[in-house]
Motif scaffolding. Structure first.
Motif, PDB file in Angstrom:
ATOM      1  N   GLY A 258      -3.081   7.355   3.301  1.00 32.92           N
ATOM      2  CA  GLY A 258      -2.686   5.797   3.092  1.00 32.92           C
ATOM      3  C   GLY A 258      -1.321   4.945   3.347  1.00 32.92           C
ATOM      4  O   GLY A 258      -0.698   4.616   4.228  1.00 32.92           O
TER       5      GLY A 258
ATOM      6  N   PRO B 114      -3.468  11.649  -3.982  1.00 35.66           N
ATOM      7  CA  PRO B 114      -4.176  12.207  -2.688  1.00 35.66           C
ATOM      8  C   PRO B 114      -5.798  12.241  -2.813  1.00 35.66           C
ATOM      9  O   PRO B 114      -5.982  12.887  -4.285  1.00 35.66           O
TER      10      PRO B 114
ATOM     11  N   GLU C 287       0.909   4.788  -3.162  1.00 34.67           N
ATOM     12  CA  GLU C 287       0.726   5.575  -2.715  1.00 34.67           C
ATOM     13  C   GLU C 287       1.527   6.485  -3.597  1.00 34.67           C
ATOM     14  O   GLU C 287       1.166   7.812  -3.736  1.00 34.67           O
TER      15      GLU C 287
ATOM     16  N   THR D  12       1.180  10.950   2.110  1.00 38.82           N
ATOM     17  CA  THR D  12      -0.376  10.459   2.402  1.00 38.82           C
ATOM     18  C   THR D  12      -0.928   9.558   3.563  1.00 38.82           C
ATOM     19  O   THR D  12      -0.507   8.597   3.881  1.00 38.82           O
TER      20      THR D  12
ATOM     21  N   ARG E  84      -0.950   7.077  -6.701  1.00 40.00           N
ATOM     22  CA  ARG E  84      -1.676   7.192  -6.342  1.00 40.00           C
ATOM     23  C   ARG E  84      -2.285   8.720  -5.621  1.00 40.00           C
ATOM     24  O   ARG E  84      -1.934   9.394  -5.097  1.00 40.00           O
TER      25      ARG E  84
ATOM     26  N   ARG F 207       0.400  -1.587  -0.011  1.00 39.88           N
ATOM     27  CA  ARG F 207      -0.562   0.677  -0.032  1.00 39.88           C
ATOM     28  C   ARG F 207       0.974   1.408  -0.012  1.00 39.88           C
ATOM     29  O   ARG F 207       1.094   1.935  -0.794  1.00 39.88           O
TER      30      ARG F 207
END
Length: 274
Positions: free
Chosen positions: A248, A234, A229, A246, A232, A225
């Motif tokens: 995550g 946010p 991130e 972030t 990804r 994860r």
């Protein structure tokens, strides 16, 4: 639009619609995850050789366990989403938002806590070994994670950051810039790669040391994860924290040392006699 941008395939989030009844891909993803996990968990419980002398749930116990875990995942995931920073503003604007599960919005970390509580309660009331039950749940968890990330992609949500890679996509709610299809990255890491790690651990006797597989899952998910991130975007209401962290990452990075500590502790236990 850049030359190499790939248009989003625009898949209808509703898989089946009959009159007022609409079944979304998001719901089917959860169903597929639970069914796949239930099927594999029963097969694992039926093979005593995988467990050595460790006490473990019987195949019939999985029928009850999956119900407990399903409630834990759904309630924990939804509560985690609306109570943590992910959805607190939506909850303030509309308190009924907490009950609209069909519209999406689930927190993995909330679901993980909910599932852990469900396993704890199941083990207590059904008199089953706690750590072996945790191990069993963790072996099959990546199945649900995979389908969940695919559902995120279908919904065009949780898309990635702006990118110039040849496979970048223009998402319907992400503006005109091409972005990383981070949902597919996470489906691969959290679903496929983590699932293979669980199978390798089982194959080499991980279930014989209760808690080992659970520790590897926690650490493996935290790493997968956190890496995902990086690509990804946010959530808009959260943004970045210090040093480009972030939410995550903040929630997942501590899982790595915690999971490794659990795995090491379990690996040092004596094997139960077969």
């Amino acid at each position: 639009m850049p030359v190499f941008a790939i248009p989003f395939p625009m898949i209808d989030p509703i898989a089946i619609e009959v009159g007022p009844i609409a079944i979304r891909w998001y719901a089917l993803a959860y169903i597929a995850g639970f069914i796949g996990g239930w099927w594999l968990a029963k097969r694992i419980c039926a093979k005593d050789a995988l467990w050595g002398g460790a006490r473990h749930p019987a195949s019939l116990d999985v029928d009850d366990l999956i119900v407990w875990v399903a409630f834990g995942v759904i309630l924990g995931g939804r509560l985690g989403y609306v109570l943590l920073p992910y959805g607190i503003e939506q909850l303030k604007a509309d308190p009924l938002e907490a009950f609209r599960v069909w519209e999406g919005g689930m927190s993995f970390h909330g679901g993980l806590v909910g599932a852990a509580i469900a396993v704890l309660l199941f083990s207590h009331f059904q008199k089953k070994p706690l750590w072996s039950t945790f191990d069993l749940a963790c072996v099959v968890a990546p199945i649900g994670l995979f389908f969940g990330r695919i559902a995120n992609f279908v919904n065009g949500e949780l898309y990635g950051r702006v990118a110039d890679v040849p496979w970048a996509m223009v998402f319907p709610h992400g503006g005109p810039e091409p972005r990383h299809p981070s949902q597919l990255y996470q489906a691969t890491l959290e679903g496929v790669v983590l699932f293979l790690l669980m199978l390798i651990a089982v194959r080499f006797g991980g279930l014989k040391r209760p808690g080992l597989v659970a520790g590897l899952f926690i650490a493996g998910y935290g790493a997968a994860r956190s890496f995902g991130e990086v690509f990804r975007q946010p959530d808009a209401q959260l943004g970045f924290y210090a040093h480009d962290l972030t939410m995550g990452m903040i929630l997942s990075l501590p899982m790595i040392p915690l999971g490794l500590a659990l795995a090491v502790f379990a690996a040092r236990r004596r094997l139960a006699p077969e």
